[in-house]
Design a protein around this motif. Sequence first.
Motif, PDB file in Angstrom:
ATOM      1  N   SER A   1       5.840 -29.793  -7.664  1.00 25.39           N
ATOM      2  CA  SER A   1       7.383 -29.098  -9.117  1.00 25.39           C
ATOM      3  C   SER A   1       8.609 -29.628  -8.513  1.00 25.39           C
ATOM      4  O   SER A   1       9.588 -29.817  -8.737  1.00 25.39           O
ATOM      5  N   MET A   2       8.708 -29.533  -6.890  1.00 27.57           N
ATOM      6  CA  MET A   2      10.179 -29.408  -5.881  1.00 27.57           C
ATOM      7  C   MET A   2      10.068 -31.251  -5.516  1.00 27.57           C
ATOM      8  O   MET A   2      11.166 -31.266  -4.917  1.00 27.57           O
ATOM      9  N   GLU A   3       9.427 -31.637  -5.456  1.00 28.07           N
ATOM     10  CA  GLU A   3       8.865 -33.629  -5.788  1.00 28.07           C
ATOM     11  C   GLU A   3       9.245 -33.487  -3.942  1.00 28.07           C
ATOM     12  O   GLU A   3       9.698 -34.125  -2.917  1.00 28.07           O
TER      13      GLU A   3
ATOM     14  N   LYS B   1       9.148 -29.816 -13.045  1.00 26.94           N
ATOM     15  CA  LYS B   1       9.893 -30.186 -12.200  1.00 26.94           C
ATOM     16  C   LYS B   1      10.874 -29.114 -11.625  1.00 26.94           C
ATOM     17  O   LYS B   1      11.105 -28.659 -12.564  1.00 26.94           O
TER      18      LYS B   1
ATOM     19  N   PRO C   1      14.604 -28.388  -9.606  1.00 27.35           N
ATOM     20  CA  PRO C   1      15.125 -28.869  -8.598  1.00 27.35           C
ATOM     21  C   PRO C   1      15.126 -28.161  -7.328  1.00 27.35           C
ATOM     22  O   PRO C   1      15.694 -27.019  -8.019  1.00 27.35           O
ATOM     23  N   TYR C   2      15.274 -29.615  -6.231  1.00 28.08           N
ATOM     24  CA  TYR C   2      15.390 -28.872  -5.716  1.00 28.08           C
ATOM     25  C   TYR C   2      16.464 -29.629  -3.894  1.00 28.08           C
ATOM     26  O   TYR C   2      16.102 -30.575  -4.795  1.00 28.08           O
ATOM     27  N   LYS C   3      16.736 -28.222  -4.218  1.00 22.70           N
ATOM     28  CA  LYS C   3      18.468 -29.217  -2.976  1.00 22.70           C
ATOM     29  C   LYS C   3      19.132 -31.001  -3.771  1.00 22.70           C
ATOM     30  O   LYS C   3      19.074 -31.683  -2.933  1.00 22.70           O
ATOM     31  N   GLN C   4      19.317 -30.754  -4.809  1.00 20.37           N
ATOM     32  CA  GLN C   4      19.477 -32.010  -5.219  1.00 20.37           C
ATOM     33  C   GLN C   4      21.046 -32.319  -5.147  1.00 20.37           C
ATOM     34  O   GLN C   4      21.584 -33.418  -4.814  1.00 20.37           O
ATOM     35  N   ASN C   5      22.049 -31.413  -4.674  1.00 15.20           N
ATOM     36  CA  ASN C   5      23.203 -31.882  -4.777  1.00 15.20           C
ATOM     37  C   ASN C   5      23.596 -31.274  -2.509  1.00 15.20           C
ATOM     38  O   ASN C   5      24.765 -30.849  -2.301  1.00 15.20           O
TER      39      ASN C   5
ATOM     40  N   THR D   1      16.524 -34.069   0.022  1.00 10.80           N
ATOM     41  CA  THR D   1      15.287 -34.047  -0.753  1.00 10.80           C
ATOM     42  C   THR D   1      14.398 -35.248   0.582  1.00 10.80           C
ATOM     43  O   THR D   1      13.624 -35.919  -0.579  1.00 10.80           O
TER      44      THR D   1
END
Length: 284
Positions: free
Chosen positions: A114-116, A149, A151-155, A217
């Motif tokens: 889910s965190m990709e 999904k 969102p994991y450390k997108q920024n 990511t």
Amino acid sequence: MAKTEQVGNTSNIHLRGMLLDVLELAFPPEEIGTDKLSQFYLELHQKEMAKKHGDYNLDTHLIRLFNLSRPYKHIIISGLHELAHHIEATLHGETKHQERFYGYLHQLMLTAMSMEIITKMDAIDEQANPDLDKLEKFFGKIAYWQFNKIPYKQNKCHIRILRAYEWRDILKGFGYSYLTLEQVWMKEFEIANQQVEVDALMALGIPKNNIVIQSATEIEADFFYYLVIRNAYDHREYLRSIGYRYGGYGKGDRNWVKKIMARDLAAEKELVANLMGVAAKVMR
């Protein structure tokens, strides 16, 4: 599970942090009723083993991972396996390869997907995931697993500094961590702040080519091995021609040594496989 020997190892703050992020999303402390799950240690070992990729010590809560020549996603999956042992041992005082253990591993893998961090394709690769048959026995085909999904450390980004011995004290003071087996200094930043940091590093004299920026990511890493050749007097010219150094890297005065990327180990061994009378091995 295994007793451990404290030699030839290194902690990896990046991988441990990633496993901790998966753990806390999969098993929130407020739901589990304890924060003890986060109390584990991680070591990566420059050791190639035929029959196991890692182990967990119930007494010391230490996870060790081996076979760093594998793709990094495979190493992550091995870390999740050992983390499932840690969860079961912490909550129940013992851990075995039975259905309860696979329940914990299933939840960890779903969360990592889910965190990709890993994909379903990673998980159905038998070389990456020796637990494939058991997981599918208890929880169905991985292709049909459902998850949302996260969102994991997108920024976020990672700034990695190569060949930075000259600036090691400065980088340490700036909050960078040294990843021993990768031989790089690394720190995580907000993407919006990355250029300010790069400008500051270059102002210190660090060449631009030594500064690598990766999305947080991008789950990849490269580890270094030292491949050591002994009893190679008759092959010295050939070894020198393919990059070996006699007595190099402090690995023995009479050894021929080459620093290689761990992922290149099989190919490098092929280069020396036909040399009569020599023994090649990875040395810490």
